[in-house]
Scaffold this active site. Structure first.
Site, mmCIF file in Angstrom:
data_model
loop_
_atom_site.group_PDB
_atom_site.id
_atom_site.type_symbol
_atom_site.label_atom_id
_atom_site.label_comp_id
_atom_site.label_asym_id
_atom_site.label_seq_id
_atom_site.Cartn_x
_atom_site.Cartn_y
_atom_site.Cartn_z
ATOM 1 N N ASP A 1 1.072 -1.093 -0.016
ATOM 2 C CA ASP A 1 0.146 -0.038 -0.009
ATOM 3 C C ASP A 1 0.952 1.212 -0.095
ATOM 4 O OD1 ASP A 1 -2.144 1.748 -0.097
ATOM 5 O OD2 ASP A 1 -3.269 0.841 1.768
HETATM 6 C C1 BGC Z 1 -5.035 3.385 -0.073
HETATM 7 C C2 BGC Z 1 -4.907 2.450 -1.106
HETATM 8 C C3 BGC Z 1 -4.903 3.104 -2.330
HETATM 9 C C4 BGC Z 1 -3.451 3.855 -2.318
HETATM 10 C C5 BGC Z 1 -3.157 4.644 -3.376
HETATM 11 C C6 BGC Z 1 -3.690 4.211 0.062
HETATM 12 O O1 BGC Z 1 -3.925 5.326 0.779
HETATM 13 O O2 BGC Z 1 -5.061 2.811 1.335
HETATM 14 O O3 BGC Z 1 -6.086 1.784 -1.059
HETATM 15 O O4 BGC Z 1 -4.670 2.168 -3.428
HETATM 16 O O5 BGC Z 1 -3.739 4.841 -1.059
HETATM 17 O O6 BGC Z 1 -3.809 5.690 -3.730
#
Ligand code: BGC
Length: 840
Positions: A249
């Site tokens: 993530d």
């Molecule tokens: C989220 C993810 C997301 C990523 C990119 C993170 O803060 O938890 O679900 O894909 O950001 O935007």
């Protein structure tokens, strides 16, 4: 310390949708490319070059691989008005359709959108569970039930990948709430981990063969998920034979050696990550063996081969094999109608007669529809059909009246309606670098996601400038959110000059999306445009893991006397045949980065519903929310229709359903409690950094049944516009499971669709003891059937052997629990109509 990957041999059987020939070609192309790369280039490939993409390596025929969120649309690497996206209904809505084929079609549309935007991998679906209704990203996940989640996720992943675009099923695993999400240690015993939280991932990996997975921010049982060698290398890759990439993530990867040995392939976003040169150094220092790096590079190159980014081989889906184009607006509308859940319909008040009724519509969200949840799932559609738009278009002239009634937005919001804005970017000498249109007053430029000619380095100021045409006369408030310098001028009057510094927020979301601050008020006249300018001096704080420019121009319409607003809506409702009240949550209630504190509808919305219902017995309430809210008046109104976050065509779908052109097809994917206090799990905040999943396997309806408690609306509940009789249920052995055949008859007056749900209930009179304590029943299969009025239909449902198994913590394996079971079918977990006995 040295380490080598404990991954199994690479699977040679191709995955779903991939032929053996393609797999062999890809593996050969990957090996050839890998052989040409030196250590530094390899480790560079394991980290983003910017927020959304990997470096191109022309020497091996590798283009830059681009990723984007997910899950209701494809934002792309830009978030500007000139790059809009189709916005489908929220994931809770998609799962409420109980239709994996519809999820498949949603996936195909998303692949089409991804291709249009040059995106190769969609950062979706989100398959964490609804452990507690307080979970901030509840709207972005599917269900409290792992079987339903796995089935919808399987359809979705197959659909996206059939369009040649990769997926990353997320967030592996245990990201079921948002409080302290970077640091929380979720303590989950093996049984609930396997039977609930890992189960959707397992189903999707085995049935849809995703090309990627995203590891979560949180820790599980003491190990950070990006470093979780056991869950990643042994369970995911070993037991389940997952052969895709493991991407962190965003900013979750925090340890070069720990992540590399834990099976993390890709650290995102770039350019500053624990991989890249840090990983090369760790290899040179003997902390990580180079074969570990090679394995990760192989997986990244395999993804590139599958998606057409590695140009020395053919992608899985070549251009000539792409699915037929999908009409995004039409699909968004269809999914919305199929997702709406009719919770209550006393006296058959719905559907309304499209020719007859005078409808009094009220509620702020009827005019300013809330079509999607906040955070990284946000996309920017080029149009939104509000309930007011949708009903106005469908009803005869003069049949509809509208009153605000109650406004849940009791604070400043992103400048949107009535604003016509541009962003003018300038360098330190005041030279203009770019001037671009803005969809709203919110700027969110991450990494290289910047207008042409602008870079993080060369930009000094950004002026949000344009006009504002008020929708009403009165005192308008303006404000800002974000970090850096601000100078706000509206209609020639200077409202604010000052600077906001970055606090000590641990989560970048807090820093950028924190509390709005009012900067001044101004009396303005309806329809009279004024000029405005928000000059922002870009802050470039040291030490942030990401380069981001995020700030917002905020606005609030004139405040009204709340009693007067309600009184006006009541008068309109009194004069109408039917009253439709739209109630909603706000972005401050349901979004990413924080959990909810309660399940209340914000503002005076409950008072509005009660007051309208008191004067009009035909009051229909539309609930525009992605997650459960308390509906204290639910027995006082004629109908309650849950529209979720319905996507860009929500208002058109609402008109279809209210006026009977379509049946509301949804069934609850999650139990709706009467009050928060009744909900089985209400703690989402850790104590001393730890969050105990002490309820074990009892979440959702499993817990409600154990407690003998009755919710407002049970799992699986949802009325249609016709009635069904359940005539018979038969069970036959099939392979290592069962085939269940359920005959239902449509005894209403119109064609309808029924979602036949099959539950398995152990009936052994000797209660399960200790470790093998099981829920009273659980969802084991379902199918949708259609039948014309008066006719019958058969649902044929396969029940897999897994439905009879539990995770045996001592043996460390699945084990079937022998004994007698009831196979039950019906309309919800609390409305079971037919059953048969079986024994294993
Ligand atoms: C989220 C993810 C997301 C990523 C990119 C993170 O803060 O938890 O679900 O894909 O950001 O935007």
């Amino acid at each position: 310390m040295t380490g080598s990957p404990s991954t199994p041999e690479r699977p040679h059987a191709p995955g779903r949708g991939i032929t053996a020939g393609q797999q062999a070609d890809h593996e050969a192309a990957v090996e050839a490319a890998l052989g040409k790369l030196d250590l530094d280039t390899k480790t560079r490939l394991l980290a983003g070059q910017d927020f959304w993409s990997l470096p191109a390596l022309p020497e091996i025929g590798l283009d830059s691989l681009v990723m984007s969120d997910g899950p209701i649309g494809v934002r792309g690497v830009r978030s500007t008005a000139d790059d809009p996206s189709i916005a489908l209904p929220s994931p809770t809505a998609l799962s409420a359709t109980w239709d994996p084929d519809l999820a498949h079609r949603a996936g195909q549309l998303l692949a089409q959108e991804a291709r249009r935007k040059g995106v190769h991998v969609l950062l979706a679906p989100t398959v964490n569970l609804h452990r507690s209704p307080l979970g901030g990203r509840h709207f972005e996940t599917y269900s409290e039930d792992p079987y339903l989640t796995g089935a919808i996720g399987t359809g979705y992943v197959r659909g996206v990948q059939s369009g040649g675009v990769g997926t990353t099923v997320k967030h592996f695993v245990g990201n079921d709430a948002e409080t302290d999400r970077f640091t929380v240690d979720n303590r989950i015993a093996p049984r609930p981990l396997r039977e609930l939280y890992l189960a959707p991932f397992e189903t999707i990996v085995k049935n849809a063969h995703p090309w990627g997975i995203m590891t979560a921010y949180n820790t599980v049982n003491g190990t950070s998920m990006t470093e979780h060698r056991y869950l990643v290398n042994e369970v995911l890759r070993g037991e389940w034979r997952f052969d895709g990439i493991n991407v962190s993530d965003w900013t979750a990867a925090r340890s070069t050696v720990g992540d590399a040995l834990g099976g993390l392939d890709l650290a995102m976003p770039g350019p500053r990550t624990v991989y890249g040169e840090n990983l090369a150094a760790a290899v040179r220092a003997g902390q990580v063996d180079e074969p570990v790096v090679d394995e990760a590079v192989r997986r990244v190159l395999l993804l590139a081969a599958r998606t057409g980014v590695l140009t020395t081989t053919e992608p899985v889906v070549p251009a000539e094999a792409l699915p037929a184009p999908v009409d995004g607006d039409a699909l968004a509308r269809e999914i919305a109608t199929r997702s709406f859940v009719l919770l209550r319909n006393e006296g058959g008040v719905l559907p309304l007669d499209p020719a007859g009724p005078r409808i009094a519509l009220s509620g702020a969200a009827a005019r300013d529809a809330r079509v999607l949840g906040g955070g990284s799932a946000t996309v920017y559609p080029d149009h939104v059909v509000s309930p007011l738009d949708g009903l106005s278009a469908a009803l005869p002239e003069g049949a509809l009246s509208y009153e605000l009634g109650a406004d849940p937005a009791n604070e400043l919001d992103v400048a949107g309606k009535g604003f016509d804005l541009r962003a003018v970017c300038r360098d330190a000498d005041g030279e203009t670098l770019a001037s671009v249109p803005l969809p709203s007053g919110h700027i969110q430029w991450m990494g290289n996601d910047l207008p042409e000619g602008v870079s993080y380095e060369n930009v000094h100021t950004i002026e949000v400038t344009g006009t504002f045409t008020p929708r009403e006369s009165g005192t308008h408030a303006f404000g800002t959110r974000g970090v850096g310098g601000f100078r706000l001028t509206v209609d020639g009057k200077s409202l604010y000059t000052g600077e906001v510094r970055l606090g000590d927020a641990a989560d970048p979301f807090e820093a950028f999306f924190g509390k709005p601050t009012e900067r001044g008020r101004l009396d303005l006249t309806e329809g009279e445009s004024v000029e405005l300018s928000l000059l922002h001096t870009v802050a470039k704080p040291e030490g942030l893991p990401i380069q981001a420019i995020v700030f917002t121009l905020l606005h609030q319409d004139p405040e009204h006397d709340a009693d007067e607003l309600i009184a006006r809506a009541v008068e309109a409702a009194r004069a109408a045949d039917t009253a439709v009240v739209v109630v909603a949550t706000t972005e401050r209630v349901e979004s990413e980065g924080f959990d909810r504190r309660d399940l209340n509808l914000p503002g005076r919305q409950n008072d509005l519903v009660r007051a309208v219902a008191a004067v009009n017995p035909r009051t229909v309430v539309v609930v525009n929310a992605g997650s459960p809210v308390e509906l204290p008046w639910r027995e006082e109104v004629a109908a309650v229709l849950l529209s979720w976050f319905p996507g860009q065509e929500g208002g058109a779908a609402l008109a279809d359903v209210l006026l009977g052109a379509a049946e509301p097809g949804g069934r609850l994917p999650t139990t709706w409690p009467k009050t928060l206090a009744d909900a089985p799990v209400t703690r989402t905040a850790p104590t001393d950094g730890k969050l105990e999943y002490e309820e074990g396997v009892f979440i959702g309806y499993r817990a409600w049944e154990k407690a003998g408690a009755t919710p407002a609306y049970p799992f699986g509940h949802g009325l249609g516009y016709t009635d069904w009789t359940y005539e018979s249920l038969t069970v036959e052995p099939a392979g290592d499971g069962l085939t269940v055949t359920v005959r239902v008859r449509n005894r209403g007056e119109r064609t309808g669709r029924e979602t036949v749900q099959v539950y398995l209930a152990p009936t052994d009179p000797v209660p399960d003891a200790g470790r093998s304590e099981r829920p009273a029943r659980w969802l084991a299969g379902f199918a949708g059937v259609e039948a014309a009025a008066g006719t019958s239909a058969e649902a044929v449902i396969h029940i897999a052997r897994r439905a009879f198994q539990i995770w045996d913590e001592e043996a460390g394996d699945w084990t079937a629990v022998p004994g007698p079971y009831a196979v039950e079918a019906g309309r919800s977990v609390l409305d079971l109509r037919v059953s048969a006995a079986t024994e294993i």
